[in-house]
Design an enzyme around this catalytic site. Structure first.
Site, PDB file in Angstrom:
ATOM      1  N   ARG A 114      39.042  24.763  47.365  1.00 51.46           N
ATOM      2  CA  ARG A 114      40.059  24.262  48.289  1.00 51.46           C
ATOM      3  C   ARG A 114      41.336  25.033  47.985  1.00 51.46           C
ATOM      4  NH1 ARG A 114      38.548  19.041  49.968  1.00 51.46           N
ATOM      5  NH2 ARG A 114      40.127  19.264  51.572  1.00 51.46           N
ATOM      6  N   ASN A 117      42.921  16.738  50.649  1.00 49.72           N
ATOM      7  CA  ASN A 117      43.751  17.817  50.116  1.00 49.72           C
ATOM      8  C   ASN A 117      45.253  17.591  50.292  1.00 49.72           C
ATOM      9  OD1 ASN A 117      43.137  20.020  48.589  1.00 49.72           O
ATOM     10  ND2 ASN A 117      43.383  21.460  50.292  1.00 49.72           N
ATOM     11  N   PRO A 148      41.394  14.865  58.158  1.00 46.25           N
ATOM     12  CA  PRO A 148      40.836  13.510  57.978  1.00 46.25           C
ATOM     13  C   PRO A 148      40.785  13.101  56.505  1.00 46.25           C
ATOM     14  CG  PRO A 148      39.442  14.825  59.427  1.00 46.25           C
ATOM     15  CD  PRO A 148      40.430  15.761  58.768  1.00 46.25           C
ATOM     16  N   GLU A 149      41.691  12.221  56.120  1.00 42.44           N
ATOM     17  CA  GLU A 149      41.661  11.649  54.771  1.00 42.44           C
ATOM     18  C   GLU A 149      41.451  10.151  54.945  1.00 42.44           C
ATOM     19  OE1 GLU A 149      44.290  13.339  51.968  1.00 42.44           O
ATOM     20  OE2 GLU A 149      44.604  15.153  53.128  1.00 42.44           O
ATOM     21  N   LYS A 201      35.997   8.108  52.898  1.00 41.86           N
ATOM     22  CA  LYS A 201      36.038   8.936  54.090  1.00 41.86           C
ATOM     23  C   LYS A 201      34.773   8.782  54.937  1.00 41.86           C
ATOM     24  CE  LYS A 201      37.655  12.721  51.764  1.00 41.86           C
ATOM     25  NZ  LYS A 201      38.184  14.100  51.734  1.00 41.86           N
TER      26      LYS A 201
END
Ligand code: ZN
Length: 262
Positions: free
Chosen positions: A250, A169, A2-3, A51
């Protein structure tokens, strides 16, 4: 993942399912809202900010409310017709159910679920930088915020939602590949921040309206990214093996030849 684009799409799903409807029932399976019921409220609007998802509710002359939720890595909203089975995810992941006469919206594994006066939305989203998919997208302001922390890595800066809202990411890694940036390059050493920021926006915006995320232009499985998720596979430009490493909690992916250390 989910971006910004996924969250934007999700907001449209909720808009289509519920906007204009009076809610006939609700079920909040999160402790902080366990006793809340929004039956009788009308869904005025479904919006996204970076987001974050914002479902705005009204009831007569009462103070308008916003139901806030965040998908993080694993959340999702699905819309069903009344009577349909809710098959998207296991039932134990359900956090919110909203019903109207024509739709049932089910929120799975949502985070930061909160109900607050719409006028106070900024307490949850006011810290965000310019929204890549907002009407008020402002690349100059995003560049200004990034440049204010010259020692941060460019990868960190693109992910920091206080700089610009909506990059996750996947788009981080792909933007750096396409700009030839080594992920650990300090912001101060990036020659053209503006073009990196504008490219990130373009990549996210180009995936609005579909659920497959691509940065290469191909929607075929295995061809949708240059470096993200492609550890040890050959770079699409130079054939060098793509690398993967941890960076600030990340992971990041890069081509050591196309994205050399400065
Ligand atoms: Zn390469």
């Amino acid at each position: 993942m989910p971006e910004g684009d996924t969250v934007w799409n999700t907001a449209r799903v909720l808009e289509k399912a519920l906007a204009g409807d009076v809610l006939t029932g609700s079920d909040f399976r999160v402790p902080q809202l366990a006793t809340t019921d929004v039956a009788g409220w009308t869904v005025a609007e479904s919006a996204s900010r970076g987001k974050h998802l914002l479902l705005r509710l009204t009831r007569g002359s009462e103070t308008p409310l916003t139901l806030h939720s965040h998908l993080r890595m694993d959340g999702a909203w699905r819309a069903y017709a009344p009577g349909d089975r809710w098959t998207a995810r296991p039932a134990h992941l359900i956090r919110v159910v909203l019903r109207s006469a024509r739709s049932v919206a089910v929120g799975y594994h949502l985070h930061e679920v909160a109900l607050l006066p719409t006028a106070e939305e900024d307490t949850l989203v006011g810290h965000l930088g310019p929204d890549l998919l907002g009407d008020d997208w402002d690349p100059a302001e995003a560049v200004r915020r990034i440049a204010a922390q010259p020692d941060a890595s460019i990868a960190e800066a693109l992910l920091d939602q206080r700089n610009l809202a909506g990059v996750g990411n996947l788009y981080k890694a792909e933007t750096m590949f396409l700009r030839g940036l080594w992920p650990w390059t300090p912001v101060a050493q990036v020659n053209d921040l503006r073009s990196a920021v504008e490219l990130a926006q373009k990549l996210v915006a180009s995936n609005r309206g579909r659920w497959t995320q691509t940065t290469t232009g191909s929607l075929r499985r295995g061809e949708t990214s240059y470096v993200y998720g492609r550890r040890a596979q050959p770079c699409r430009r130079c054939g060098t093996a793509i690398r993967k490493a941890d960076q600030d909690e990340r992971v990041t992916y890069w081509c050591p030849r196309c994205q050399p250390r400065p």
